[in-house]
Design an enzyme around this catalytic site. Structure first.
Site, PDB file in Angstrom:
ATOM      1  N   LYS A  22     -65.427 119.425 -73.663  1.00 31.76           N
ATOM      2  CA  LYS A  22     -64.280 119.151 -74.545  1.00 31.76           C
ATOM      3  C   LYS A  22     -63.717 117.756 -74.299  1.00 31.76           C
ATOM      4  CE  LYS A  22     -59.888 120.742 -73.515  1.00 31.76           C
ATOM      5  NZ  LYS A  22     -58.877 119.707 -73.635  1.00 31.76           N
ATOM      6  N   ASN A  23     -63.517 117.437 -73.018  1.00 25.72           N
ATOM      7  CA  ASN A  23     -62.818 116.189 -72.718  1.00 25.72           C
ATOM      8  C   ASN A  23     -63.674 114.946 -72.921  1.00 25.72           C
ATOM      9  OD1 ASN A  23     -60.607 117.720 -72.217  1.00 25.72           O
ATOM     10  ND2 ASN A  23     -60.559 117.407 -69.999  1.00 25.72           N
ATOM     11  N   ARG A  92     -52.830 117.383 -77.505  1.00 25.32           N
ATOM     12  CA  ARG A  92     -52.303 116.236 -76.788  1.00 25.32           C
ATOM     13  C   ARG A  92     -53.223 115.027 -76.873  1.00 25.32           C
ATOM     14  NH1 ARG A  92     -51.038 119.881 -73.920  1.00 25.32           N
ATOM     15  NH2 ARG A  92     -48.932 120.333 -74.532  1.00 25.32           N
ATOM     16  N   CYS A 116     -45.703 120.628 -74.265  1.00 29.61           N
ATOM     17  CA  CYS A 116     -45.506 120.155 -72.892  1.00 29.61           C
ATOM     18  C   CYS A 116     -45.693 121.339 -71.957  1.00 29.61           C
ATOM     19  CB  CYS A 116     -44.137 119.527 -72.706  1.00 29.61           C
ATOM     20  SG  CYS A 116     -42.780 120.629 -72.996  1.00 29.61           S
ATOM     21  N   ARG A 121     -45.531 115.137 -70.218  1.00 34.69           N
ATOM     22  CA  ARG A 121     -46.786 114.367 -70.259  1.00 34.69           C
ATOM     23  C   ARG A 121     -46.536 113.093 -71.050  1.00 34.69           C
ATOM     24  NH1 ARG A 121     -51.859 118.407 -71.080  1.00 34.69           N
ATOM     25  NH2 ARG A 121     -53.046 116.615 -70.360  1.00 34.69           N
ATOM     26  N   PRO A 122     -45.972 112.088 -70.382  1.00 35.57           N
ATOM     27  CA  PRO A 122     -45.612 110.851 -71.074  1.00 35.57           C
ATOM     28  C   PRO A 122     -46.848 110.075 -71.523  1.00 35.57           C
ATOM     29  CG  PRO A 122     -45.288 110.620 -68.706  1.00 35.57           C
ATOM     30  CD  PRO A 122     -45.689 112.047 -68.947  1.00 35.57           C
ATOM     31  N   ILE A 123     -46.639 109.114 -72.432  1.00 34.82           N
ATOM     32  CA  ILE A 123     -47.749 108.235 -72.849  1.00 34.82           C
ATOM     33  C   ILE A 123     -47.390 106.766 -72.587  1.00 34.82           C
ATOM     34  CG2 ILE A 123     -48.778 109.827 -74.527  1.00 34.82           C
ATOM     35  CD1 ILE A 123     -47.394 108.151 -76.745  1.00 34.82           C
ATOM     36  N   ASP A 124     -46.431 106.565 -71.670  1.00 31.98           N
ATOM     37  CA  ASP A 124     -45.993 105.185 -71.381  1.00 31.98           C
ATOM     38  C   ASP A 124     -47.148 104.284 -70.934  1.00 31.98           C
ATOM     39  OD1 ASP A 124     -45.905 107.005 -69.173  1.00 31.98           O
ATOM     40  OD2 ASP A 124     -44.986 105.452 -67.950  1.00 31.98           O
ATOM     41  N   LEU A 125     -48.074 104.824 -70.139  1.00 30.56           N
ATOM     42  CA  LEU A 125     -49.183 103.989 -69.652  1.00 30.56           C
ATOM     43  C   LEU A 125     -50.124 103.604 -70.799  1.00 30.56           C
ATOM     44  CD1 LEU A 125     -50.007 105.962 -66.378  1.00 30.56           C
ATOM     45  CD2 LEU A 125     -48.781 103.801 -66.559  1.00 30.56           C
ATOM     46  N   ASP A 305     -57.673 120.908 -63.597  1.00 32.73           N
ATOM     47  CA  ASP A 305     -58.091 121.882 -64.619  1.00 32.73           C
ATOM     48  C   ASP A 305     -58.794 123.094 -64.014  1.00 32.73           C
ATOM     49  OD1 ASP A 305     -57.001 120.322 -66.556  1.00 32.73           O
ATOM     50  OD2 ASP A 305     -58.889 119.554 -67.350  1.00 32.73           O
ATOM     51  N   ILE A 327     -51.159 116.725 -59.864  1.00 29.23           N
ATOM     52  CA  ILE A 327     -51.311 115.967 -61.116  1.00 29.23           C
ATOM     53  C   ILE A 327     -50.202 116.299 -62.111  1.00 29.23           C
ATOM     54  CG2 ILE A 327     -52.887 115.385 -63.014  1.00 29.23           C
ATOM     55  CD1 ILE A 327     -54.006 114.573 -60.294  1.00 29.23           C
ATOM     56  N   ARG A 397     -59.011 126.561 -77.608  1.00 31.06           N
ATOM     57  CA  ARG A 397     -58.884 125.095 -77.570  1.00 31.06           C
ATOM     58  C   ARG A 397     -59.997 124.476 -76.729  1.00 31.06           C
ATOM     59  NH1 ARG A 397     -54.279 123.298 -74.662  1.00 31.06           N
ATOM     60  NH2 ARG A 397     -55.493 121.413 -74.947  1.00 31.06           N
TER      61      ARG A 397
HETATM   62  C1  UD1 Z   1     -56.833 114.567 -69.099  1.00 31.17           C
HETATM   63  C2  UD1 Z   1     -57.571 115.822 -69.499  1.00 31.17           C
HETATM   64  C3  UD1 Z   1     -56.911 117.046 -68.902  1.00 31.17           C
HETATM   65  C4  UD1 Z   1     -56.756 116.895 -67.393  1.00 31.17           C
HETATM   66  C5  UD1 Z   1     -56.101 115.564 -67.036  1.00 31.17           C
HETATM   67  C6  UD1 Z   1     -56.077 115.279 -65.556  1.00 31.17           C
HETATM   68  C7  UD1 Z   1     -58.462 115.232 -71.671  1.00 31.17           C
HETATM   69  C8  UD1 Z   1     -58.466 115.475 -73.135  1.00 31.17           C
HETATM   70  N1  UD1 Z   1     -57.575 115.913 -70.951  1.00 31.17           N
HETATM   71  O1  UD1 Z   1     -55.524 114.668 -69.633  1.00 31.17           O
HETATM   72  O2  UD1 Z   1     -57.716 118.186 -69.193  1.00 31.17           O
HETATM   73  O3  UD1 Z   1     -55.970 117.937 -66.900  1.00 31.17           O
HETATM   74  O4  UD1 Z   1     -56.794 114.486 -67.673  1.00 31.17           O
HETATM   75  O5  UD1 Z   1     -57.362 115.310 -65.054  1.00 31.17           O
HETATM   76  O6  UD1 Z   1     -59.290 114.488 -71.155  1.00 31.17           O
HETATM   77  N2  UD1 Z   1     -49.241 109.982 -66.971  1.00 31.17           N
HETATM   78  C9  UD1 Z   1     -48.126 109.185 -67.074  1.00 31.17           C
HETATM   79  N3  UD1 Z   1     -48.047 108.326 -68.135  1.00 31.17           N
HETATM   80  C10 UD1 Z   1     -49.035 108.223 -69.068  1.00 31.17           C
HETATM   81  C11 UD1 Z   1     -50.173 109.050 -68.950  1.00 31.17           C
HETATM   82  C12 UD1 Z   1     -50.247 109.920 -67.878  1.00 31.17           C
HETATM   83  O7  UD1 Z   1     -47.209 109.248 -66.257  1.00 31.17           O
HETATM   84  O8  UD1 Z   1     -48.910 107.432 -70.003  1.00 31.17           O
HETATM   85  C13 UD1 Z   1     -49.348 110.930 -65.831  1.00 31.17           C
HETATM   86  C14 UD1 Z   1     -49.366 112.379 -66.304  1.00 31.17           C
HETATM   87  O9  UD1 Z   1     -48.084 112.873 -66.499  1.00 31.17           O
HETATM   88  C15 UD1 Z   1     -50.094 113.061 -65.163  1.00 31.17           C
HETATM   89  C16 UD1 Z   1     -51.082 111.987 -64.692  1.00 31.17           C
HETATM   90  O10 UD1 Z   1     -50.603 110.764 -65.225  1.00 31.17           O
HETATM   91  O11 UD1 Z   1     -49.190 113.329 -64.133  1.00 31.17           O
HETATM   92  C17 UD1 Z   1     -52.498 112.198 -65.128  1.00 31.17           C
HETATM   93  O12 UD1 Z   1     -52.532 112.426 -66.531  1.00 31.17           O
HETATM   94  P1  UD1 Z   1     -53.766 111.960 -67.419  1.00 31.17           P
HETATM   95  O13 UD1 Z   1     -54.910 111.609 -66.545  1.00 31.17           O
HETATM   96  O14 UD1 Z   1     -53.275 110.938 -68.387  1.00 31.17           O
HETATM   97  O15 UD1 Z   1     -54.105 113.276 -68.214  1.00 31.17           O
HETATM   98  P2  UD1 Z   1     -54.594 113.378 -69.702  1.00 31.17           P
HETATM   99  O16 UD1 Z   1     -55.421 112.193 -70.072  1.00 31.17           O
HETATM  100  O17 UD1 Z   1     -53.437 113.757 -70.580  1.00 31.17           O
END
Ligand code: UD1
Length: 417
Positions: A22-23, A92, A116, A121-125, A305, A327, A397
């Site tokens: 999936k990912n 997401r 959530c 689960r922010p997207i700031d990065l 996961d 995480i 999903r």
């Molecule tokens: C992806 C996987 C998900 C898995 C996760 C961690 C997909 C579709 N999903 O999710 O199954 O559980 O990796 O291995 O590939 N964070 C921030 N700001 C950001 C982005 C992330 O603070 O802009 C934080 C998140 O809150 C979290 C950490 O970074 O604590 C890791 O998240 P991230 O690796 O981004 O997870 P996803 O890509 O959403």
């Protein structure tokens, strides 16, 4: 309400080919936008998240078809650069379309991705990485308006190795003239798989799988045919079910290297594991023993996961195991449901202490998120008596026929209304 009805306690036995990941499939589908023409993606699992990705592509004007596990996306003519709130909220990872749209169209309008269930689960990065490449991103009432007409390669430094932000940056950078260096990149195998597809499209990109990814962008890309890798978390689910129920199973279509941390933990719990190229065999006598602390970490650490799934397997074993979820802030939603099946689990903040109950019993339980729901199925397969698991929409999903796969291994599981 549809549910899985499980009569647990039978050992599992047999061979199974694991579904496509999936990912990997989701960012690869987003990447099909990067080149005009028809890309063909093989081993694309039947999942509601994949359906959502295909709906987004159709909404942007792509022609989309599916035949079995193969999906075609013709991105020759694009009709818009907007993703509706409804589609954004469905999953997401819809946010990964942002980088691809900026690369191909130079603009994108979308909302924040939905839900959530695991805490914030922010997207700031993601946004900071795209801004580093020159994207102009404005937020108005939850709507993100992004333009990228003057984007160029740049130095992106991720403070957390975010999987999605790494993928978004890779996709956007393919459309940016000049060199982009992503440092602090996530190293998950799915990121390497995305790189494999981008390379097949003609992109100059390397380093995925390490913490530095380098992209020389701006050259036109061509559509490509690509096979998605096997799903390591689906594999972990079948392995944990067999570990907890006992038996002997062999999985094909998955790279054992991608599961090293999970396989080590299963061995520590008393299973015997053998691996070969694209194959994992596991033998278990049932009742598992406690293992050293299970600490979730970015790859190659123990995957978040697989946390719920492995916890479900250990809950019916013996001894005390500490889990620490590093995480996501709130990823113990499955614990209350496992307790209803006789599990002894204490949660404090990010830690959970699992005291093996020497066997679980069946119960009516409800999955509240994708992996949490899968964990209840794992517990149900091993438990004495009957378990009914609702919340199948979460399971759909990420699993392409979890019940079918488990039945093929001898579990007594049926979907009922
Ligand atoms: C992806 C996987 C998900 C898995 C996760 C961690 C997909 C579709 N999903 O999710 O199954 O559980 O990796 O291995 O590939 N964070 C921030 N700001 C950001 C982005 C992330 O603070 O802009 C934080 C998140 O809150 C979290 C950490 O970074 O604590 C890791 O998240 P991230 O690796 O981004 O997870 P996803 O890509 O959403």
């Amino acid at each position: 309400m549809s549910c899985y009805h499980i009569r647990g306690g039978r050992p599992l036995e047999g061979r199974l080919t694991v579904q496509g990941a999936k990912n990997s499939a989701l960012p690869i589908l987003a990447a099909t936008l990067l080149a005009p023409g028809e890309s063909v993606i093989e081993n694309c699992p039947h999942l509601s998240d994949v359906d959502a990705a295909l709906a987004i592509l159709k909404g942007l004007g792509c022609r989309v078809w599916r035949q079995g596990d193969t999906v075609g996306v013709d991105a020759s003519v694009l009709a818009g650069a907007e993703i509706s709130r409804e589609l954004m909220e469905e999953m997401r990872s819809s946010v990964v379309f942002l980088g691809a749209m900026l690369a191909r169209m130079g603009r994108a309008a979308l909302t924040y991705p939905g839900g959530c269930e695991l805490g914030p689960r922010p997207i700031d990065l993601h946004l900071a990485a795209l801004r580093t490449l020159g994207a102009d991103i404005r937020e108005e009432n939850g709507l993100l308006r992004c333009t990228g007409r003057h984007m160029a390669g740049g130095e992106i430094s991720l403070t957390i190795p975010s999987v999605g932000a790494t993928e978004n940056a890779m996709l956007a950078a393919c459309g940016c003239p000049g060199v982009t260096r992503i440092s602090g990149a996530a190293r998950e195998p799915e990121i390497e798989d995305l790189q494999g597809f981008l390379q097949a499209m003609g992109a100059d990109i390397q380093g995925a799988g390490t913490s530095t990814v380098i992209i020389r962008g701006g050259a036109p890309l061509r559509p490509a045919r690509y096979r998605v890798m096997g799903d390591r978390i689906a594999a972990a689910t079948y392995l944990c079910a067999a570990a907890a129920a006992g038996g002997q199973v062999a999985l094909t279509g998955v790279d054992p290297e991608h599961l090293r941390a999970v396989l080590t933990a299963l061995e520590q719990a008393g299973c015997s594991v053998q691996t070969g190229p694209g194959e994992i065999a596991l033998t278990s006598g049932g009742c598992l023993c406690a293992v050293p602390p299970v600490v979730t970490e970015p790859y190659p650490g123990f995957p978040t996961d697989a946390q719920a799934i492995f916890m479900a397997a250990l809950a019916g074993g013996r001894g005390v195991t500490l889990f620490r979820e590093n995480i996501f802030e709130s990823r113990y939603g499955h614990v209350a449901q496992l307790r209803a099946m006789g599990a002894d689990i204490q949660v404090e903040g990010r830690e959970a202490i699992v005291t093996g109950a020497g066997g679980l019993h069946g119960a009516d339980v409800r999955g509240g998120d994708l992996r949490g729901a899968a964990a209840l199925v794992v517990a149900g397969v091993a438990a004495r008596g009957e378990t009914r698991v609702t919340g199948l929409a979460h399971i759909r999903r990420g699993y392409d026929g979890l019940d079918v796969g488990l039945r093929a291994l001898g579990a007594d599981i049926t979907e009922t209304d």
